[in-house]
Design an enzyme around this catalytic site. Structure first.
Site, PDB file in Angstrom:
ATOM      1  N   GLY A   1      38.548  28.909  34.008  1.00  0.00           N
ATOM      2  CA  GLY A   1      38.661  30.428  33.679  1.00  0.00           C
ATOM      3  C   GLY A   1      37.289  31.161  33.738  1.00  0.00           C
ATOM      4  O   GLY A   1      36.592  30.945  34.480  1.00  0.00           O
ATOM      5  N   CYS A   2      37.644  32.606  33.266  1.00  0.00           N
ATOM      6  CA  CYS A   2      36.428  33.345  33.261  1.00  0.00           C
ATOM      7  C   CYS A   2      35.118  32.799  32.926  1.00  0.00           C
ATOM      8  O   CYS A   2      34.939  32.005  31.865  1.00  0.00           O
ATOM      9  CB  CYS A   2      36.962  34.487  32.557  1.00  0.00           C
ATOM     10  SG  CYS A   2      35.405  35.685  32.053  1.00  0.00           S
ATOM     11  N   PHE A   3      34.023  32.815  33.614  1.00  0.00           N
ATOM     12  CA  PHE A   3      32.954  31.779  33.608  1.00  0.00           C
ATOM     13  C   PHE A   3      31.943  32.465  32.378  1.00  0.00           C
ATOM     14  O   PHE A   3      31.100  31.960  32.054  1.00  0.00           O
ATOM     15  CB  PHE A   3      32.219  31.871  34.830  1.00  0.00           C
ATOM     16  CG  PHE A   3      31.876  33.014  35.579  1.00  0.00           C
ATOM     17  CD1 PHE A   3      31.591  34.396  35.165  1.00  0.00           C
ATOM     18  CD2 PHE A   3      31.666  32.968  37.158  1.00  0.00           C
ATOM     19  CE1 PHE A   3      31.393  35.525  36.071  1.00  0.00           C
ATOM     20  CE2 PHE A   3      31.326  34.004  37.666  1.00  0.00           C
ATOM     21  CZ  PHE A   3      31.205  35.428  36.970  1.00  0.00           C
TER      22      PHE A   3
ATOM     23  N   CYS B   1      37.305  36.417  26.684  1.00  0.00           N
ATOM     24  CA  CYS B   1      36.684  37.000  28.102  1.00  0.00           C
ATOM     25  C   CYS B   1      36.901  38.713  28.153  1.00  0.00           C
ATOM     26  O   CYS B   1      37.728  39.017  27.551  1.00  0.00           O
ATOM     27  CB  CYS B   1      37.006  36.273  29.402  1.00  0.00           C
ATOM     28  SG  CYS B   1      35.684  35.269  29.916  1.00  0.00           S
TER      29      CYS B   1
END
Ligand code: MHO
Length: 212
Positions: free
Chosen positions: A15-17, A212
């Site tokens: 997912g979002c890093f 995030c």
């Protein structure tokens, strides 16, 4: 001082890093972290605005005497939903760097599948890793501009290569917790003002999880 301890690489997409950058940053045994783009077509240069078929990825340098790859895999599986279908940018991937990582990744994936879970995670060899833009590196830490300046963390390369930056990027959102922070703060050579500032953030956000 961390430059002459053994280090291995690990690369994950989950997912979002921004979230795994903080999650792993304060995990014991993590030396440095970087966020970037992995797993896409050769010859294409991915950017955040034009990511193509790459995934947002976290790349770790870790000390295998302190944290094992299997322990990193457990954190990987426990902190995202590998059954959820997302666009490629946010999809679940394990990019292995050697045969042992491949075997261990497959072993843990098979354990999940044996529980009847419909796991979408793909396991692929690590290829070229493109660093994300500077403003994505240690994203949570960068929201504390004065702290970054006081620590001499000015450029993207500073943020990527600094062990202190990796740790604090977790601590400023409560990852790692106050007990671990207190036991580690002196090793990180933080001054009293920085310790005081970070402590109140760890206490405020500990246990709140990542978003995030
Ligand atoms: N919803 C987030 C995702 C960022 S992430 C690095 C945002 O665009 O602010 O993909």
């Amino acid at each position: 001082h961390y430059l002459n301890i053994p280090s291995e690489k690990a690369t994950f997409s989950m997912g979002c890093f921004w979230a795994p950058d903080s999650l792993f940053g304060s995990t014991p045994g993590i030396i440095t972290t970087r966020v970037g783009y992995a797993g896409g077509s050769e010859g294409f240069i991915p950017t955040y605005r034009n990511i193509g078929d790459y995934t947002e990825a976290i790349q770790l340098q870790y000390d295998p005497n302190t944290v094992t790859y299997l322990e990193l895999l457990k954190i990987f599986w426990d902190h995202h939903d590998p059954t959820a279908k997302f666009k490629k940018q946010y999809s679940s991937f394990i990019y292995y760097h050697n045969d042992q990582q491949k075997v261990e990744a497959e072993q843990t994936l098979n354990e999940k599948k044996a529980k009847g879970l419909d796991i979408l995670t793909k396991i692929e060899p690590a290829g070229q890793f493109f660093n994300a833009e500077d403003y994505h590196q240690k994203y949570r830490l960068q929201q504390h501009k004065n702290l970054c300046n006081d620590l001499g963390l000015k450029t993207g390369e500073d943020l990527i290569n600094s062990h202190v930056a990796a740790r604090l990027n977790g601590y400023v959102v409560g990852q790692g917790g106050i007990d671990q922070f207190d036991s580690e703060a002196s090793k990180l050579r933080l001054d009293e003002a920085a310790i005081k500032y970070i402590r109140q953030l760890v206490i405020k956000y500990e246990g709140q999880g990542l978003h995030c």
